[in-house]
Enzyme design. Structure first.
Site, PDB file in Angstrom:
ATOM      1  CG  ASP A  65      -0.588  -0.491   2.404  1.00 16.85           C
ATOM      2  OD1 ASP A  65       0.482  -0.028   2.838  1.00 16.85           O
ATOM      3  OD2 ASP A  65      -1.278  -1.335   3.007  1.00 16.85           O
ATOM      4  CE  LYS A  85      -5.049  -1.189   4.475  1.00 20.80           C
ATOM      5  NZ  LYS A  85      -5.780  -1.883   5.506  1.00 20.80           N
ATOM      6  CG  MET A  88      -4.722   6.265  10.604  1.00 27.52           C
ATOM      7  SD  MET A  88      -5.745   4.768  10.659  1.00 27.52           S
ATOM      8  CE  MET A  88      -5.822   4.423  12.413  1.00 27.52           C
TER       9      MET A  88
HETATM   10  N1  SAH Z   1       1.015   0.300  10.757  1.00 27.77           N
HETATM   11  C1  SAH Z   1       1.455   1.679  10.731  1.00 27.77           C
HETATM   12  C2  SAH Z   1       0.308   2.636  11.013  1.00 27.77           C
HETATM   13  C3  SAH Z   1      -0.838   2.539  10.035  1.00 27.77           C
HETATM   14  S1  SAH Z   1      -2.028   3.823  10.255  1.00 27.77           S
HETATM   15  C4  SAH Z   1       2.607   1.877  11.710  1.00 27.77           C
HETATM   16  O1  SAH Z   1       2.887   0.997  12.534  1.00 27.77           O
HETATM   17  O2  SAH Z   1       3.266   2.908  11.607  1.00 27.77           O
HETATM   18  C5  SAH Z   1      -1.383   5.081   9.189  1.00 27.77           C
HETATM   19  C6  SAH Z   1      -0.967   6.274  10.013  1.00 27.77           C
HETATM   20  O3  SAH Z   1       0.361   6.105  10.501  1.00 27.77           O
HETATM   21  C7  SAH Z   1      -0.930   7.575   9.257  1.00 27.77           C
HETATM   22  O4  SAH Z   1      -2.210   8.160   9.148  1.00 27.77           O
HETATM   23  C8  SAH Z   1      -0.025   8.407  10.152  1.00 27.77           C
HETATM   24  O5  SAH Z   1      -0.701   8.871  11.289  1.00 27.77           O
HETATM   25  C9  SAH Z   1       0.976   7.365  10.617  1.00 27.77           C
HETATM   26  N2  SAH Z   1       2.214   7.376   9.822  1.00 27.77           N
HETATM   27  C10 SAH Z   1       2.705   6.362   9.098  1.00 27.77           C
HETATM   28  N3  SAH Z   1       3.882   6.703   8.522  1.00 27.77           N
HETATM   29  C11 SAH Z   1       4.133   7.974   8.908  1.00 27.77           C
HETATM   30  C12 SAH Z   1       5.193   8.900   8.654  1.00 27.77           C
HETATM   31  N4  SAH Z   1       6.252   8.575   7.895  1.00 27.77           N
HETATM   32  N5  SAH Z   1       5.115  10.134   9.216  1.00 27.77           N
HETATM   33  C13 SAH Z   1       4.072  10.475   9.998  1.00 27.77           C
HETATM   34  N6  SAH Z   1       3.044   9.646  10.279  1.00 27.77           N
HETATM   35  C14 SAH Z   1       3.079   8.410   9.742  1.00 27.77           C
END
Ligand code: SAH
Length: 245
Positions: free
Chosen positions: A34, A56, A170
Site C-alpha cells: 500500500d 489505503k 490517522m
Molecule cells: N502500521 C502503521 C500505522 C498505520 S495507520 C505503523 O505501525 O506505523 C497510518 C498512520 O500512521 C498515518 O495516518 C499516520 O498517522 C501514521 N504514519 C505512518 N507513517 C508515517 C510517517 N512517515 N510520518 C508520519 N506519520 C506516519
C-alpha cells in the site's frame, strides 16, 4: 509450499527496514503493498517479481479489507513467496491481524515480520522521546480516525487526563476536533502538542505548538502525519537532530 509474509516496511526511511523484511522482499514472487511503503523498497525485488497495489490512505480504503484479504489469498494459491508489505508495523493499525485470520482459516501458512512503527520512530526523528524519566511514564497510541464528536465513542477520552504521552495516528483531518476534545476533558490550552508529517523521510516536516494553536501551526502539512501530545514534545528543543544532519 507457498507462504505469506505479513511484513512491516517501517515508517519511510528504507534503512529502518528490518533485515528479515529485506530478505523476504528480495526473495518475493509477488509484493502486495500500500501507499505508506517507501516506493524505493520495490526496487529491491528480484526480476520477475509481480506487484499488486491495494493502497489505503488515512483509513480510507482503496480496496475494502475483505477484498484485500482475498487478493492475498488468491496470490498465495499462485505464488510461493508472497509478501504483504505494510507501512510501519503490520499489527499497529495495520489490519495485519485480520489478514492473518483470513489466511489461517484457509490453511495458508504465514509469518509475521514486525516493523518499526511510525508511532515511536516518527517522534524519534523529530527529537521527541515517547517516554522520558520525570516527564512521561507511559504512552498511548490511539486512532485519530474516529471523530471525537461521535456519540458512542470507542475511545476512552476521560482516561486521557493524565500526563502520559498520546500519539494519534490517522488523525490529521480530525486535528481540530482532537485538540478541542482534549481541552474539553481538562487539559490546559497551552498543553504541548506536535504534528509530524512524512517523518523519517526527506520531506519530514514538524509543527510544534499547543492544543490552542496547533491547528494554525500545522496548516499545509501533508499526510501521512501523526499528532503527539504531552510534555515530551518540549524535549525537541534539545533533542532535535534529523534536520541538522
Ligand atoms: N502500521 C502503521 C500505522 C498505520 S495507520 C505503523 O505501525 O506505523 C497510518 C498512520 O500512521 C498515518 O495516518 C499516520 O498517522 C501514521 N504514519 C505512518 N507513517 C508515517 C510517517 N512517515 N510520518 C508520519 N506519520 C506516519
Amino acid at each position: 509450499m507457498s507462504k505469506v509474509y505479513l511484513t512491516g516496511a517501517g515508517p519511510g526511511d528504507t534503512e529502518l527496514l528490518t533485515m528479515k523484511a529485506h530478505r523476504v522482499i528480495t526473495q518475493a514472487d509477488v509484493i502486495i503493498y500500500d501507499r505508506l511503503a517507501n516506493p524505493k523498497i520495490l526496487e529491491m525485488t528480484k526480476s520477475g517479481c509481480e506487484f499488486v497495489y491495494v493502497g489505503k490512505e488515512d483509513g480510507r480504503h482503496t480496496l475494502p479489507q475483505d477484498e484485500i484479504n482475498e487478493v492475498i489469498y488468491q496470490n498465495a494459491l499462485k505464488h510461493n513467496i508472497v509478501v504483504r508489505l505494510k507501512g510501519g508495523d503490520p499489527f499497529v493499525f495495520g489490519r495485519g491481524g485480520e489478514e492473518g485470520v483470513y489466511l489461517q482459516e484457509r490453511g495458508i501458512v504465514f509469518e509475521i515480520i514486525p516493523g518499526i512503527t511510525s508511532a515511536v520512530s516518527v517522534p524519534a526523528y523529530a527529537g521527541i522521546p515517547v517516554t522520558h524519566r520525570g516527564v512521561a511514564v507511559s504512552f498511548r497510541v490511539v486512532t485519530g480516525h474516529e471523530s471525537p464528536n461521535k456519540e458512542v465513542s470507542q475511545i476512552p477520552w476521560e482516561n486521557f487526563k493524565t500526563d502520559d504521552t498520546i500519539v494519534f495516528l490517522m488523525g490529521l483531518h480530525n486535528l481540530e476536533k482532537i485538540s478541542s476534545k482534549l481541552q474539553e476533558i481538562g487539559k490546559p490550552k497551552d498543553y504541548p502538542c506536535a504534528v509530524i508529517s512524512r517523518g523519517t523521510t526527506k520531506e519530514q516536516s514538524v509543527a510544534i505548538g499547543t492544543l490552542e494553536n496547533i491547528v494554525q501551526r500545522a496548516k499545509g502539512l501533508l499526510t501521512p502525519a501523526l499528532i503527539i501530545v504531552g510534555h515530551v514534545v518540549e524535549l525537541r528543543e534539545q533533542l532535535q537532530w534529523f534536520e541538522k544532519n
